[in-house]
Scaffold this active site. Structure first.
Site, PDB file in Angstrom:
ATOM      1  N   LYS A   1      29.713  25.840  75.115  1.00  0.00           N
ATOM      2  CA  LYS A   1      28.492  26.655  75.782  1.00  0.00           C
ATOM      3  C   LYS A   1      28.665  26.452  77.244  1.00  0.00           C
ATOM      4  O   LYS A   1      27.754  26.805  78.177  1.00  0.00           O
ATOM      5  CB  LYS A   1      27.411  25.416  75.639  1.00  0.00           C
ATOM      6  CG  LYS A   1      26.612  25.745  74.255  1.00  0.00           C
ATOM      7  CD  LYS A   1      25.519  24.996  73.767  1.00  0.00           C
ATOM      8  CE  LYS A   1      25.648  23.535  73.814  1.00  0.00           C
ATOM      9  NZ  LYS A   1      24.438  22.947  73.609  1.00  0.00           N
TER      10      LYS A   1
ATOM     11  N   LYS B   1      27.210  23.768  50.480  1.00  0.00           N
ATOM     12  CA  LYS B   1      26.884  22.148  50.327  1.00  0.00           C
ATOM     13  C   LYS B   1      25.509  21.800  50.927  1.00  0.00           C
ATOM     14  O   LYS B   1      25.054  22.176  51.940  1.00  0.00           O
ATOM     15  CB  LYS B   1      28.026  21.262  51.006  1.00  0.00           C
ATOM     16  CG  LYS B   1      28.158  19.981  50.874  1.00  0.00           C
ATOM     17  CD  LYS B   1      29.098  19.432  51.959  1.00  0.00           C
ATOM     18  CE  LYS B   1      28.947  18.034  52.445  1.00  0.00           C
ATOM     19  NZ  LYS B   1      28.585  16.713  51.975  1.00  0.00           N
TER      20      LYS B   1
ATOM     21  N   LYS C   1      21.346  18.468  55.493  1.00  0.00           N
ATOM     22  CA  LYS C   1      20.298  18.512  56.291  1.00  0.00           C
ATOM     23  C   LYS C   1      20.306  19.732  57.240  1.00  0.00           C
ATOM     24  O   LYS C   1      19.478  20.363  57.565  1.00  0.00           O
ATOM     25  CB  LYS C   1      19.873  17.190  56.966  1.00  0.00           C
ATOM     26  CG  LYS C   1      18.661  17.088  57.732  1.00  0.00           C
ATOM     27  CD  LYS C   1      18.539  15.459  58.119  1.00  0.00           C
ATOM     28  CE  LYS C   1      19.974  15.289  58.937  1.00  0.00           C
ATOM     29  NZ  LYS C   1      19.712  13.719  59.367  1.00  0.00           N
TER      30      LYS C   1
END
Ligand code: TRP
Length: 330
Positions: A118, A199, A202
């Site tokens: 970034k 897969k 979360k």
């Protein structure tokens, strides 16, 4: 009996990927080992900075593992923060941990890489808790003379670091003061696909929560995207996400029977989803009831954890005494 130890980081909410990938294997292992499983609440503090969120996660994850079948009479089930010896040992181990070893930790390196990609400073947003995470984890493990540490593949490097740190410590004192642990990665753990076929994770937002209400579970399953094959067409069970999920919950006889119905044609996706919902809800509804009962009784949860924590401390204080003597602190 050999000792198995693992830590459960209380972040987020449990989903069926956790259930089949971590909880069920840990329960099976507890039948053959002296098991010590704990809520790694100080590990969670590295990333969860809101107290209400942390408290909610601790309660939810604790109740979840108990509801899924941890037997606190057989497994020493405790809370890391209740065993302050952990943090004393972490201080001891830090003195034997090369900084360069921490530089090589995957989680830390990934965070640095993200920063540099970034265009930010490599260390931006990285706290010392993340950097020294492997030391705290080594302390969790070594404090209890664990023989095996059941973990997912992403945690094996941490267990190797615990081996390295214990080795350096033992070498210095010329004595096997700390037991060298082994990681136990279950090879045949089912990979649980998420609702988008990747897969279940979360971070992909594709999970089926373990303790959603019956109607939320049904809705999630019914909303799953399938291909556009019509009712009459024969379907390939092996290429089907709905069937992959069905297999996790169904017994072998049911799996064979439903696979034939897929192949024969005449069964639409709606019906396949109904079948999935039926077996999933059959397994999850007793868990859900126990879970709801536990979260509504925080006192009970606290009593279970503190009884386990007392047992854990008895072991931990013996280890610390031994190490204080060996190091010359005492
Ligand atoms: N790091 C583990 C995870 O993120 C949790 C954990 C903390 C752990 N301490 C441990 C696992 C000790 C095994 C042993 O899942």
């Amino acid at each position: 009996m050999k000792t198995a130890l693992t830590g459960i980081k209380p972040t987020g909410i449990l989903h069926i990927g956790n259930y089949f990938g971590a909880i069920k294997p840990a329960l099976r292992l507890a039948e053959r080992y002296d098991a010590r499983y704990f809520i790694a609440d100080y590990h969670a503090l590295n990333s969860v900075k809101n107290p209400a969120d942390l408290r909610r996660a601790i309660t939810g994850i604790t109740a979840g593992w108990l509801a899924a079948g941890i037997d606190p009479e057989r497994v020493i089930f405790y809370r890391q923060s209740g065993v302050p010896e952990t943090f004393e040992l972490a201080t001891i181990l830090a003195a034997f941990t090369p900084k360069g070893l921490m530089n090589r930790a995957h989680a830390y390196k990934a965070a640095v890489r993200q920063n540099t990609e970034k265009g930010e400073d490599g260390d931006a947003g990285i706290n010392m808790g993340l950097f020294t995470y492997p030391v705290l984890m080594a302390s969790d493990i070594l404090l209890f003379d664990a023989d095996v540490v059941p973990v997912g593949r992403d945690q094996t490097q941490h267990v190797e670091m615990a081996q390295d740190i214990a080795g350096a410590f033992n070498h210095n004192y010329g004595e096997e003061l700390l037991k060298i642990p082994e990681a136990a990665v279950e090879e045949d753990v089912a990979v649980v696909p998420g609702l988008d076929g990747r897969k279940m994770s979360k971070s992909y937002g594709n999970t089926i929560p373990l303790f959603s209400t019956e109607s939320a579970l049904r809705k999630l399953i019914m909303r799953t995207v399938t291909n556009s094959q019509c009712v009459d067409e024969p379907k390939d069970p092996d290429g089907s996400l709905i069937f992959a999920l069905y297999k996790l919950f169904a017994d072998p006889g049911e799996q064979t029977a439903l696979a034939s119905r897929y192949r024969a044609g005449g069964m639409g996706w709606g019906e396949a989803k109904e079948e999935l919902f039926r077996v999933a809800n059959r397994e999850l509804s007793p868990l859900r009831d126990r879970y709801n009962e536990l979260v509504s009784d925080p006192g009970k949860l606290e009593r279970i954890l503190s009884r386990g924590t007392e047992k854990a401390r008895a072991i931990a204080s013996r280890t610390i005494k031994r190490l204080r003597k060996a190091t010359g602190i005492e």
